[in-house]
Design a protein around this motif. Structure first.
Motif, PDB file in Angstrom:
ATOM      1  N   LYS A  99      27.080  16.204   6.306  1.00  0.00           N
ATOM      2  CA  LYS A  99      27.549  14.947   5.709  1.00  0.00           C
ATOM      3  C   LYS A  99      26.771  13.747   6.249  1.00  0.00           C
ATOM      4  CE  LYS A  99      32.140  16.416   4.327  1.00  0.00           C
ATOM      5  NZ  LYS A  99      33.585  16.213   4.460  1.00  0.00           N
ATOM      6  N   ALA A 100      26.377  13.791   7.524  1.00  0.00           N
ATOM      7  CA  ALA A 100      25.592  12.699   8.104  1.00  0.00           C
ATOM      8  C   ALA A 100      24.242  12.562   7.403  1.00  0.00           C
ATOM      9  CB  ALA A 100      25.389  12.926   9.599  1.00  0.00           C
ATOM     10  N   ARG A 101      23.753  13.656   6.838  1.00  0.00           N
ATOM     11  CA  ARG A 101      22.473  13.641   6.124  1.00  0.00           C
ATOM     12  C   ARG A 101      22.671  13.465   4.613  1.00  0.00           C
ATOM     13  NH1 ARG A 101      22.381  16.076  10.595  1.00  0.00           N
ATOM     14  NH2 ARG A 101      20.563  16.315  11.903  1.00  0.00           N
ATOM     15  N   HIS A 102      23.921  13.221   4.212  1.00  0.00           N
ATOM     16  CA  HIS A 102      24.268  13.004   2.806  1.00  0.00           C
ATOM     17  C   HIS A 102      23.833  14.184   1.930  1.00  0.00           C
ATOM     18  CE1 HIS A 102      25.297   8.963   3.995  1.00  0.00           C
ATOM     19  NE2 HIS A 102      24.097   8.820   4.509  1.00  0.00           N
ATOM     20  N   LEU A 103      24.070  15.397   2.429  1.00  0.00           N
ATOM     21  CA  LEU A 103      23.732  16.610   1.691  1.00  0.00           C
ATOM     22  C   LEU A 103      24.996  17.233   1.118  1.00  0.00           C
ATOM     23  CD1 LEU A 103      21.268  18.325   4.220  1.00  0.00           C
ATOM     24  CD2 LEU A 103      20.671  17.135   2.112  1.00  0.00           C
ATOM     25  N   THR A 104      24.895  17.738  -0.090  1.00  0.00           N
ATOM     26  CA  THR A 104      25.992  18.507  -0.669  1.00  0.00           C
ATOM     27  C   THR A 104      25.878  19.939  -0.171  1.00  0.00           C
ATOM     28  OG1 THR A 104      24.702  19.171  -2.591  1.00  0.00           O
ATOM     29  CG2 THR A 104      25.940  17.079  -2.767  1.00  0.00           C
ATOM     30  N   LEU A 105      26.922  20.730  -0.396  1.00  0.00           N
ATOM     31  CA  LEU A 105      26.853  22.157  -0.055  1.00  0.00           C
ATOM     32  C   LEU A 105      25.693  22.817  -0.805  1.00  0.00           C
ATOM     33  CD1 LEU A 105      30.614  23.229   0.028  1.00  0.00           C
ATOM     34  CD2 LEU A 105      29.005  23.329   1.936  1.00  0.00           C
ATOM     35  N   GLU A 106      25.519  22.460  -2.074  1.00  0.00           N
ATOM     36  CA  GLU A 106      24.434  23.036  -2.885  1.00  0.00           C
ATOM     37  C   GLU A 106      23.060  22.714  -2.284  1.00  0.00           C
ATOM     38  OE1 GLU A 106      26.858  21.053  -4.231  1.00  0.00           O
ATOM     39  OE2 GLU A 106      27.988  22.463  -5.456  1.00  0.00           O
ATOM     40  N   GLN A 107      22.884  21.472  -1.853  1.00  0.00           N
ATOM     41  CA  GLN A 107      21.594  21.073  -1.291  1.00  0.00           C
ATOM     42  C   GLN A 107      21.307  21.808   0.011  1.00  0.00           C
ATOM     43  OE1 GLN A 107      22.565  16.880  -1.310  1.00  0.00           O
ATOM     44  NE2 GLN A 107      21.102  16.461  -2.962  1.00  0.00           N
ATOM     45  N   LEU A 108      22.315  21.913   0.895  1.00  0.00           N
ATOM     46  CA  LEU A 108      22.113  22.628   2.151  1.00  0.00           C
ATOM     47  C   LEU A 108      21.886  24.109   1.891  1.00  0.00           C
ATOM     48  CD1 LEU A 108      21.858  22.656   5.184  1.00  0.00           C
ATOM     49  CD2 LEU A 108      24.367  22.755   5.344  1.00  0.00           C
ATOM     50  N   ALA A 109      22.570  24.659   0.903  1.00  0.00           N
ATOM     51  CA  ALA A 109      22.364  26.068   0.550  1.00  0.00           C
ATOM     52  C   ALA A 109      20.911  26.291   0.123  1.00  0.00           C
ATOM     53  CB  ALA A 109      23.326  26.485  -0.555  1.00  0.00           C
ATOM     54  N   ALA A 110      20.385  25.405  -0.703  1.00  0.00           N
ATOM     55  CA  ALA A 110      19.007  25.528  -1.175  1.00  0.00           C
ATOM     56  C   ALA A 110      18.011  25.405  -0.025  1.00  0.00           C
ATOM     57  CB  ALA A 110      18.715  24.482  -2.244  1.00  0.00           C
ATOM     58  N   ARG A 111      18.268  24.506   0.902  1.00  0.00           N
ATOM     59  CA  ARG A 111      17.354  24.291   2.041  1.00  0.00           C
ATOM     60  C   ARG A 111      17.406  25.421   3.054  1.00  0.00           C
ATOM     61  NH1 ARG A 111      17.535  17.931   3.842  1.00  0.00           N
ATOM     62  NH2 ARG A 111      17.025  17.073   1.808  1.00  0.00           N
ATOM     63  N   SER A 112      18.596  26.002   3.245  1.00  0.00           N
ATOM     64  CA  SER A 112      18.781  26.977   4.319  1.00  0.00           C
ATOM     65  C   SER A 112      18.690  28.421   3.874  1.00  0.00           C
ATOM     66  CB  SER A 112      20.150  26.761   4.980  1.00  0.00           C
ATOM     67  OG  SER A 112      21.194  27.071   4.060  1.00  0.00           O
ATOM     68  N   GLY A 113      18.863  28.676   2.577  1.00  0.00           N
ATOM     69  CA  GLY A 113      18.890  30.048   2.096  1.00  0.00           C
ATOM     70  C   GLY A 113      20.240  30.721   2.305  1.00  0.00           C
ATOM     71  N   VAL A 114      21.251  29.963   2.709  1.00  0.00           N
ATOM     72  CA  VAL A 114      22.607  30.476   2.909  1.00  0.00           C
ATOM     73  C   VAL A 114      23.413  30.109   1.667  1.00  0.00           C
ATOM     74  CG1 VAL A 114      24.674  30.361   4.363  1.00  0.00           C
ATOM     75  CG2 VAL A 114      22.408  30.178   5.413  1.00  0.00           C
ATOM     76  N   SER A 115      24.171  31.063   1.150  1.00  0.00           N
ATOM     77  CA  SER A 115      24.908  30.798  -0.084  1.00  0.00           C
ATOM     78  C   SER A 115      25.930  29.672   0.105  1.00  0.00           C
ATOM     79  CB  SER A 115      25.626  32.060  -0.563  1.00  0.00           C
ATOM     80  OG  SER A 115      26.737  32.339   0.271  1.00  0.00           O
ATOM     81  N   LYS A 116      26.243  29.004  -0.990  1.00  0.00           N
ATOM     82  CA  LYS A 116      27.211  27.916  -0.973  1.00  0.00           C
ATOM     83  C   LYS A 116      28.573  28.415  -0.514  1.00  0.00           C
ATOM     84  CE  LYS A 116      29.589  24.762  -4.071  1.00  0.00           C
ATOM     85  NZ  LYS A 116      29.799  24.359  -5.446  1.00  0.00           N
ATOM     86  N   SER A 117      28.994  29.589  -0.987  1.00  0.00           N
ATOM     87  CA  SER A 117      30.308  30.109  -0.612  1.00  0.00           C
ATOM     88  C   SER A 117      30.359  30.441   0.880  1.00  0.00           C
ATOM     89  CB  SER A 117      30.682  31.331  -1.456  1.00  0.00           C
ATOM     90  OG  SER A 117      29.757  32.374  -1.241  1.00  0.00           O
ATOM     91  N   MET A 118      29.262  30.983   1.433  1.00  0.00           N
ATOM     92  CA  MET A 118      29.220  31.275   2.872  1.00  0.00           C
ATOM     93  C   MET A 118      29.265  29.972   3.668  1.00  0.00           C
ATOM     94  SD  MET A 118      29.205  33.178   5.518  1.00  0.00           S
ATOM     95  CE  MET A 118      28.904  34.844   5.026  1.00  0.00           C
ATOM     96  N   LEU A 119      28.526  28.961   3.226  1.00  0.00           N
ATOM     97  CA  LEU A 119      28.551  27.659   3.905  1.00  0.00           C
ATOM     98  C   LEU A 119      29.956  27.081   3.932  1.00  0.00           C
ATOM     99  CD1 LEU A 119      25.348  25.853   2.568  1.00  0.00           C
ATOM    100  CD2 LEU A 119      25.833  26.505   4.916  1.00  0.00           C
ATOM    101  N   SER A 120      30.629  27.161   2.810  1.00  0.00           N
ATOM    102  CA  SER A 120      31.987  26.639   2.717  1.00  0.00           C
ATOM    103  C   SER A 120      32.913  27.366   3.694  1.00  0.00           C
ATOM    104  CB  SER A 120      32.492  26.780   1.279  1.00  0.00           C
ATOM    105  OG  SER A 120      33.806  26.277   1.179  1.00  0.00           O
ATOM    106  N   GLN A 121      32.785  28.684   3.767  1.00  0.00           N
ATOM    107  CA  GLN A 121      33.611  29.467   4.689  1.00  0.00           C
ATOM    108  C   GLN A 121      33.305  29.115   6.141  1.00  0.00           C
ATOM    109  OE1 GLN A 121      33.028  33.604   3.777  1.00  0.00           O
ATOM    110  NE2 GLN A 121      34.002  33.442   1.755  1.00  0.00           N
ATOM    111  N   ILE A 122      32.032  28.928   6.464  1.00  0.00           N
ATOM    112  CA  ILE A 122      31.640  28.577   7.842  1.00  0.00           C
ATOM    113  C   ILE A 122      32.206  27.204   8.203  1.00  0.00           C
ATOM    114  CG2 ILE A 122      29.681  27.960   9.329  1.00  0.00           C
ATOM    115  CD1 ILE A 122      28.065  30.122   7.769  1.00  0.00           C
ATOM    116  N   GLU A 123      32.056  26.231   7.310  1.00  0.00           N
ATOM    117  CA  GLU A 123      32.541  24.875   7.596  1.00  0.00           C
ATOM    118  C   GLU A 123      34.058  24.836   7.771  1.00  0.00           C
ATOM    119  OE1 GLU A 123      31.092  21.974   4.795  1.00  0.00           O
ATOM    120  OE2 GLU A 123      29.039  22.102   5.558  1.00  0.00           O
TER     121      GLU A 123
END
Length: 190
Positions: free
Chosen positions: A18-42
């Motif tokens: 959030k400090a970098r103003h990234l959405t889950l979709e954007q971080l998923a694209a940058r990291s290669g981690v799925s959006k659903s996995m990111l959501s579960q981790i957060e």
């Protein structure tokens, strides 16, 4: 065995995203981690593997050891600011005789400024004196330009640079039959 609990990485990753103003979709694209996995981790519902953590820290430019240790320090990223042609400020003469494209950043105004200069055929850019000690440096990108400063006049060939006082009345003249271009740097003395 240690009684210390594992660090809660989800909230830290979410705060950094959030400090970098990234959405889950954007971080998923940058990291290669799925959006659903990111959501579960957060939300703290899943523990990331080392590979997932590595991808997230690289995408967020975080130091892995500090993230796991609970304190996050962002890596200093090299910043390259790009200003598109459409967003480059311009000053145009009312009659279309010349155009100045302001290439220097605003925070350097009144210290050093640089401009792309374009002067129509047979026209000139005349300036009143700037503050005491100011100099200009004009590098011709085309033939046909002359510089007048005080009582002196100097013709320039393509690639030549004229350095002259700008605390006197001065003028850049295009004596060619085509538009002329140059780079102008204005240096103000403090």
């Amino acid at each position: 065995m240690s009684t210390e609990s594992a660090p809660q990485l989800g909230p830290i990753i979410q705060a950094e995203r959030k400090a970098r103003h990234l959405t889950l979709e954007q971080l998923a694209a940058r990291s290669g981690v799925s959006k659903s996995m990111l959501s579960q981790i957060e939300r703290g519902e899943a523990n990331p593997t080392f590979a997932v953590l590595w991808g997230l820290t690289q995408a967020l430019q975080l130091d892995l050891s500090e993230l796991v240790g609970g304190g996050v320090t962002q890596k200093q990223a090299e910043t390259i600011e790009v200003v598109s042609l459409a967003h480059t400020p311009e000053i145009r003469s009312p009659k279309g005789d010349w155009t100045l494209r302001i290439l220097s950043p605003p925070n350097l105004a009144s210290q050093v400024e640089w401009y792309e200069v374009e002067i129509a055929a047979g026209k000139s850019l005349a300036s009143s004196p700037h503050s005491a000690g100011t100099t200009e440096h004009l590098t011709a990108w085309t033939d046909g330009l002359s510089v007048i400063s005080g009582g002196n006049r100097q013709k320039l060939a393509n690639g030549e640079t004229a350095r002259y006082r700008a605390d006197l009345p001065h003028e850049i003249v295009n004596e060619a039959t085509a538009p002329a271009r140059a780079l102008m740097v204005v240096h103000y003395r403090s």
